[in-house]
Design an enzyme around this catalytic site. Structure first.
Site, PDB file in Angstrom:
ATOM      1  N   HIS A  51     -83.973 -99.964 -25.246  1.00 38.59           N
ATOM      2  CA  HIS A  51     -82.896-100.918 -24.957  1.00 38.59           C
ATOM      3  C   HIS A  51     -82.799-102.010 -26.046  1.00 38.59           C
ATOM      4  CE1 HIS A  51     -82.008 -99.783 -20.596  1.00 38.59           C
ATOM      5  NE2 HIS A  51     -83.055 -99.048 -20.909  1.00 38.59           N
ATOM      6  N   TYR A 320     -94.447-101.376 -22.361  1.00 40.32           N
ATOM      7  CA  TYR A 320     -93.698-102.537 -22.832  1.00 40.32           C
ATOM      8  C   TYR A 320     -94.599-103.450 -23.668  1.00 40.32           C
ATOM      9  CZ  TYR A 320     -90.083-101.467 -19.310  1.00 40.32           C
ATOM     10  OH  TYR A 320     -89.098-100.876 -18.551  1.00 40.32           O
TER      11      TYR A 320
END
Length: 331
Positions: A51, A320
């Protein structure tokens, strides 16, 4: 394990054995997942590996109080109002991805809650995720990696992977049947993972989040795709917010007997009863660097909400963190 114990104690659900996570034979690591993204999309220094195309916004979360029967979490306590820092984005790993093609929209956000607590959300505009396990995530990207000699993926390799892992087609099929929105404000967003909600009596109930745009869902038409072009979403939302806030009705859908809690590629029935627990209001686009240094983690949760054993959910924070480490280091 915690999930099985909690459900056994409450008697609210009897889960089949298949709903519990199975140990993989070749477990994926966070480093492998980020390497796979870089192998597919390149190493985009200083950017999120997933993203990367996106921008931040600010707003407010207002609880309806109806969720207090499901959980003691401050997120859903009656009368709670919490400031929100959000990030809208496109799925995938291409920082130059066009806005007008079939692709999921993403919404990540952080709520600053009373009692020095917070909650992060990571949701997408499809009710299912693209893969079931971290191993599928890794291997799917490897199978689709372009051949350095031709610049094209090996179609036979992709077909072989899909034949062995048919669940990886579910998200793409849903998006084809439900074209992407003409605005971030007109998209629904779904928490594709199950979470465990504990109420004041100690009862635990699995449920999933969903966000419905107050102005209604709107999909792009073929004419919209041509007219809007490849880079319209950020400017469109900024202009939209100049006229007033964009809002979503926030729902929780409790699980029912037989629901699988550990497979994010499976949607629950759309006609399932749900509870309207909050209203999300996005009011302004934030400064470009407002969330550059943030890592949104869906398992950053207040007391009263816990993650399920969904293997993708469990891997998100380690992956992440690996991505965050690389981009913070200028890689």
């Amino acid at each position: 394990m915690r999930l099985a114990l909690a459900i056994a104690l409450t008697g609210l659900l009897a889960l089949p054995a298949a709903s519990r996570a199975q140990a993989p034979s070749n477990p994926a690591t966070p480093e492998q997942l980020v390497d796979a993204l870089e192998g597919m999309f390149g190493r985009n220094a200083g950017l999120r590996r997933a993203h990367p195309k996106g921008f931040c916004a600010e707003g407010e979360w207002v609880s309806t109080g109806a969720g207090a029967a499901l959980t003691t979490a401050a997120t859903l306590a009656p009368g709670v109002r919490a400031p929100v820092l959000a990030r809208f984005s496109l799925a995938g790993g291409n920082p130059r991805a066009p806005d007008n093609v079939d692709n999921a929209r993403g919404l990540a956000m952080r709520l600053d809650l009373p009692g020095n607590e917070s909650q992060d959300f990571v949701v997408i505009s499809a009710p299912v995720f693209g893969v079931r396990t971290p191993e599928q995530f890794r291997d799917n990207l490897i199978a689709r990696r372009p051949d350095p000699a031709t610049g094209q993926p090996d179609q036979a390799r992709i077909q072989a992977f899909v034949a062995a892992n048919p669940e990886v087609t579910r998200q793409a099929a849903w998006i084809r049947a439900n074209p992407p929105s003409d605005s971030y404000a007109s998209a629904p967003y779904f928490g594709v993972h199950s979470f465990l909600f504990t109420n004041a009596a100690g009862q635990v109930r699995p449920a999933r989040w969903s966000f419905e745009p107050a102005e209604g869902r709107r999909s792009m038409t073929p004419e919209d795709r041509q007219r809007l072009g490849a880079n319209f979403l950020e400017a469109e939302l900024a202009a939209r917010l100049a006229r007033g806030p964009a809002e979503w009705r926030v729902f929780l859908t409790p699980a029912q007997e037989g629901d699988v809690l550990t497979d994010a590629t499976l949607a629950w029935p759309e006609d399932r009863p749900r509870v309207e627990v909050a209203r999300l209001s996005i009011r302004r686009v934030a400064a470009a660097d407002a969330c550059t240094g943030l890592m949104f983690s869906p398992v950053s949760l207040p007391r009263g909400i816990d993650p399920s054993e969904d293997p993708i959910l469990q891997m998100r924070t380690p992956a992440y963190a690996e991505s965050f480490s690389r981009r913070s280091g200028g890689q």
